[in-house]
Design a protein around this motif. Structure first.
Motif, PDB file in Angstrom:
ATOM      1  N   HIS A 119      87.666  19.306  38.435  1.00  0.00           N
ATOM      2  CA  HIS A 119      88.185  18.259  37.543  1.00  0.00           C
ATOM      3  C   HIS A 119      87.333  17.022  37.842  1.00  0.00           C
ATOM      4  O   HIS A 119      87.485  16.416  38.912  1.00  0.00           O
ATOM      5  N   HIS A 122      86.801  17.997  32.012  1.00  0.00           N
ATOM      6  CA  HIS A 122      87.215  16.655  31.551  1.00  0.00           C
ATOM      7  C   HIS A 122      85.979  15.845  31.140  1.00  0.00           C
ATOM      8  O   HIS A 122      85.686  15.740  29.964  1.00  0.00           O
ATOM      9  N   ASP A 143      94.163  22.995  28.751  1.00  0.00           N
ATOM     10  CA  ASP A 143      94.645  22.227  29.907  1.00  0.00           C
ATOM     11  C   ASP A 143      96.168  22.223  29.954  1.00  0.00           C
ATOM     12  O   ASP A 143      96.766  21.291  30.502  1.00  0.00           O
ATOM     13  N   HIS A 149      90.968  26.858  31.050  1.00  0.00           N
ATOM     14  CA  HIS A 149      91.507  25.822  31.952  1.00  0.00           C
ATOM     15  C   HIS A 149      92.969  25.584  31.592  1.00  0.00           C
ATOM     16  O   HIS A 149      93.270  24.944  30.584  1.00  0.00           O
ATOM     17  N   HIS A 165      97.204  25.100  33.393  1.00  0.00           N
ATOM     18  CA  HIS A 165      98.122  24.983  34.536  1.00  0.00           C
ATOM     19  C   HIS A 165      99.472  25.510  34.038  1.00  0.00           C
ATOM     20  O   HIS A 165     100.455  24.775  34.029  1.00  0.00           O
TER      21      HIS A 165
HETATM   22 FE    FE Z   1      93.539  20.347  34.470  1.00  0.00          FE
END
Ligand code: FE
Ligand code: DI6
Length: 423
Positions: free
Chosen positions: A258, A281, A333, A88, A90
């Motif tokens: 998410h 999460h 993340d 996960h 970004h």
């Molecule tokens: Fe995320």
């Protein structure tokens, strides 16, 4: 080079048709198989053979038979684990949010900054303004940093474009990262990350645009391996995400979510209902949500970097996840807002310090369960004959060290598909 390794016992699994490309000897091996206790450790002195980029044999060295090998390498007691998987991230984005970081340290909240036009939207503006080349070169540095810690597979989400062109550009950049490095990049369409300003107060229309135009184009061009969304009062509602997921299913794309990051919005149940690969999460997930995840076989992806950065105090339901047998993954993340942490080893350390995961759970969370969260467990994530030879070779005295130290250069070698990769 042809080396004949002669020992007494015939191994149980041999590729008799061909020679082996590479034999690693004098190793300690943690297979991380979930049917084996204690990290799946193989004996005191173990060997692993690779052919055509796949693992073909693993076992105690004393059980190794006679084989023709092109190359043999002694690891002098070093440890082999599955290469790590960051499931996960970004990591494709423009700009940074260091100024907001300072504002937050002076007392402003994440929500206040977002409402004043900062937060995710400031990264959206910077990403829309950035060329593909610029996005690519910044993201490649992040891929290399992860690989230097033993990561061979990285999931990369879109979600900072929120318009057709920029979402596509982000996914193209992510695909190119995979083409230009040996690290395997898995891409996820996260157009439903937040409501773009063009659709303020009209999130339904934005979801329609994703479902009617963007997702079909992304599917047709095979730009994404999965579809993700953000289910939260500040982003998208359950029914909106349900529409997105139903559309993803029509296009044969698996989903992840998410879920329940800032409140219990029934995200885990929703993800489970759609058979999501993972729900991520989960700080506010209820017991019902945990049970639903178990029933659907979805992975719980824990993101301690965001927990730390947001100053969150509500812990994900770790004991419930454990006692219900939900597989737990851990990821970085990495993003400029809530988890400026481009280090999976740091995420492992935080997962043990903040969430009290055991070091073994942290390693399972970045190998076996991370592979499962990407739908790749049949191919990687544990060390077993038939799986891709994605190996991390470590200068450590036990794999528990991997969630203990951070910042120490313990990676001796990263092998991806049977080849050493030097990032
Ligand atoms: Fe995320
Ligand atoms: N949850 C997060 O923590 C990030 N995205 C999400 O859905 C935040 C992304 C950002 O603030 O830029």
């Amino acid at each position: 080079m042809i080396i004949f390794v002669a020992t007494a016992v015939e191994p149980t699994w041999i590729n008799r048709m061909s020679d082996w490309d590479l034999l690693l000897t004098n190793a300690r091996i943690a297979t991380m198989r979930d049917d084996a206790p204690d990290y799946g450790v193989v004996g005191e002195s173990a060997a692993l053979a690779i052919n055509d980029g796949r693992i073909v044999w693993i076992g105690e060295q004393s059980a190794l038979g006679n084989h023709k090998v092109k190359e043999s390498r002694s690891l002098d007691g070093r440890w082999i684990t599955p290469a790590l998987i960051d499931c996960h991230t970004h990591i494709v984005f423009g700009g940074d949010r260091a100024a907001e970081f300072e504002q937050r340290l002076r007392g402003a909240s994440y929500e206040e900054i977002a409402r004043a036009g900062g937060g995710i939207m400031s990264t959206v503006r910077a990403t829309r303004d950035a060329s593909a080349d610029k996005l690519f070169s910044a993201a490649m540095i992040r891929v290399q940093s992860l690989a230097r810690e033993g990561v061979a597979t990285v999931e990369v989400k879109s979600g900072y474009g929120l318009d057709r062109d920029t979402e596509i550009r982000m996914l193209e950049v992510a695909r190119k990262l995979g083409q230009e490095s040996a690290v395997d990049i898995r891409t996820t369409l996260l157009a439903a990350h937040t409501v773009p300003p063009e659709f303020a107060n009209n999130a339904d229309d934005y979801i329609d645009l994703i479902c009617d135009e963007l997702l079909p184009e992304v599917a047709q061009r095979k730009l994404a391996d999965a579809v993700d969304g953000y289910c939260e009062s500040i982003a998208f509602s359950g029914p909106q995400i349900a529409k997105l997921f139903a559309t993803a299913a029509k296009h044969d794309l698996p989903v992840k979510l998410h879920a329940d990051q800032l409140s219990d919005s029934g995200g885990a149940e929703l993800a489970a209902y759609f058979g999501a690969l993972s729900a991520d999460h989960l700080e506010y997930t209820s017991q019902k949500g945990v049970k639903a995840l178990f029933d659907s076989g979805s992975v719980a992806v824990l993101l301690p970097g965001a927990f730390l950065t947001l100053g969150e105090t509500q812990l994900p339901p770790i004991d419930d996840l454990r006692s219900n047998g939900v597989p737990i993954a851990v990821a970085s993340d990495c993003n400029p807002g809530t988890s400026p942490i481009c280090s999976l080893r740091t995420a492992m350390m935080l997962a043990s310090r903040l969430f009290r995961l055991t070091p073994e759970e942290c390693l399972a969370g970045t190998t076996r369960n991370a592979a499962r969260a990407l739908g790749l467990l049949d191919d990687r994530g544990t060390l077993e004959p038939g799986k891709r030879a994605d190996l991390a070779i470590w200068d450590i005295s036990h794999p528990r060290e991997l969630a203990y130290w951070t910042g120490t250069p313990q990676l001796a070698d990263l092998m991806i598909g049977g080849h050493t990769y030097v990032p």
